[in-house]
Write an enzyme that holds these catalytic residues in place. Structure first.
Site, mmCIF file in Angstrom:
data_model
loop_
_atom_site.group_PDB
_atom_site.id
_atom_site.type_symbol
_atom_site.label_atom_id
_atom_site.label_comp_id
_atom_site.label_asym_id
_atom_site.label_seq_id
_atom_site.Cartn_x
_atom_site.Cartn_y
_atom_site.Cartn_z
ATOM 1 N N TYR A 1 0.826 -1.217 0.000
ATOM 2 C CA TYR A 1 0.000 0.000 0.000
ATOM 3 C C TYR A 1 0.845 1.246 0.000
ATOM 4 C CZ TYR A 1 -4.007 -2.995 1.282
ATOM 5 O OH TYR A 1 -4.994 -3.956 1.316
ATOM 6 N N PHE B 1 -15.948 -0.449 -3.095
ATOM 7 C CA PHE B 1 -15.178 0.733 -3.518
ATOM 8 C C PHE B 1 -15.993 2.025 -3.410
ATOM 9 C CE2 PHE B 1 -11.597 -1.132 -6.438
ATOM 10 C CZ PHE B 1 -11.152 -1.905 -5.380
#
Ligand code: NAP
Length: 346
Positions: free
Chosen positions: A53, A238
């Protein structure tokens, strides 16, 4: 806050886990710290990160998310108040910047990955170390069907588990977990642990939301019978289940607007299902995002619901979903939509 047992461990994690994958891309370090402060004040004690990430993964940003958590830990000194989960990346396209592509789960690679995470996180141990996705050829990341394929290496789960066990013994990892795994993979990890006297996986981090309930087929039973609970990711598909993209809207600064590569939840059938879920929530005076989150958190096989937020308003709304109990009528409405349109975006 509600706390739930993590696998067969004595750890109790909050029913909502703070996802972090926007930190270092859509969110600054100061915003990440503000999210952590607020989440902990609300009783959240569980944070999910990954060496890869932020997303989308890029060489120039890789590791920033863990580094922001590390700087927060250094500033606040609250290591004992948080259960930190992170992940080692597996083999994948576009990830050559991670250990020059050395991503098979064998001892030298796992050790190197973990050392990198510990350094960025500025801690001596990780509470939960997860394999981000399988390092064998199988179906995950939305692929429903399994197609046998030529493999350079056969699956080597015992070797992976043995390597992880050493790091557990050294005190660098408390518990291990899987992610994006299949029923075969989870059961093989459990069998290997039993046969070889090695650590047992305590959790599985897979996608789970109103558009993708494929976890219920096969894996939910394993979660229940083996106490390997689901850490559900992308509970809002999302952000799509908030309804903000309906009718082709593309709000400025939001994930789907910014990154064309994220197509998992854009299928036409998915859009139709989203419109129905959003209408159901509104009919009952609920926020569509909170309805979607409350559904995930309340499933019996879920240990923790990993939320994500890019603003404090979203974070507040998402954490507050914990106080929402869905009525029988709403649950029946959800089932009716799911029956008409099962798993449109696996
Ligand atoms: P999600 O809940 O599906 O999406 C979160 C995104 O939706 C936010 O970043 C925000 O993006 C938008 N959003 C959040 N709350 C909202 C609200 N109340 N109203 C409107 N929009 C809202 O979760 P996710 O971010 O995909 O995943 C959560 C966490 O799971 C990640 O941080 C990561 O820790 C983990 N994860 C793991 C894997 C894996 O392979 N293991 C994969 C994905 C995620 P915008 O502001 O940009 O719209």
């Amino acid at each position: 806050m509600e706390y739930r047992q993590l696998g067969r461990t004595d750890l109790k994690v909050s029913a909502i886990c703070l996802g972090t994958m926007t930190w270092g891309e859509q969110n600054t370090e100061a915003e990440a710290h503000a999210q952590l402060d607020y989440a902990l004040a609300q009783g959240i004690n569980f944070i999910d990160a990954a060496e890869m990430y932020p997303v989308p993964p890029k060489p120039e940003t890789q590791g920033r998310t863990e580094a922001y958590i590390g700087s927060w830990l250094a500033a606040r000194g609250r290591r004992d108040d948080v259960i930190i989960a992170t992940k080692i990346a597996g083999p994948g396209n576009g990830l050559a910047h991670i250990r020059n592509g050395r991503t098979r789960f064998v001892e030298p690679t796992i050790r190197e990955a973990l050392e990198g995470s510990l350094k960025r996180l500025r801690t001596d141990y990780v509470d939960l170390y997860q394999l981000h996705w399988p390092d064998r050829r199988t179906n995950f990341f939305g692929q429903l069907g399994y197609t046998p394929a030529e493999e350079k290496y056969p699956p080597h789960i015992e070797e992976t588990l043995t390597a992880l066990a050493k790091l557990v013994e050294e005190g660098k990892i408390r518990y291990i977990g899987l992610s994006n795994e299949t029923p075969w993979g989870v059961m093989r990890f459990l069998a290997a642990a039993e046969q070889l006297g090695l650590p047992r996986v305590v959790s599985i981090q897979n996608p789970y939301n109103l558009l993708n309930r494929t976890f219920e087929v096969g894996l939910a039973e394993i979660s229940h019978r083996e106490q390997v609970g689901l850490l559900a990711y992308s509970p809002l598909a999302f952000g799509m289940l908030s309804g903000k993209y309906l009718g082709g809207a593309r709000p400025a600064g939001s994930r789907i607007t910014l990154y064309s590569r994220f197509t998992r939840y854009l299928k036409e059938e998915g859009q139709r299902a989203i419109a129905e879920y959003v209408a159901l929530a509104r009919e009952h005076g609920l926020s569509p995002a909170q309805m979607a989150l409350a559904y995930v958190t309340s499933r019996p096989f879920v240990t923790s619901n990993i939320i994500g937020a890019t603003s404090m308003t979203q974070l507040e709304e998402n954490i507050a979903s914990l106080s929402l109990t869905l009525s029988e009528e709403v649950l029946a409405g959800i089932e009716a939509i799911h029956t008409r349109q099962p798993n449109p975006c696996p």
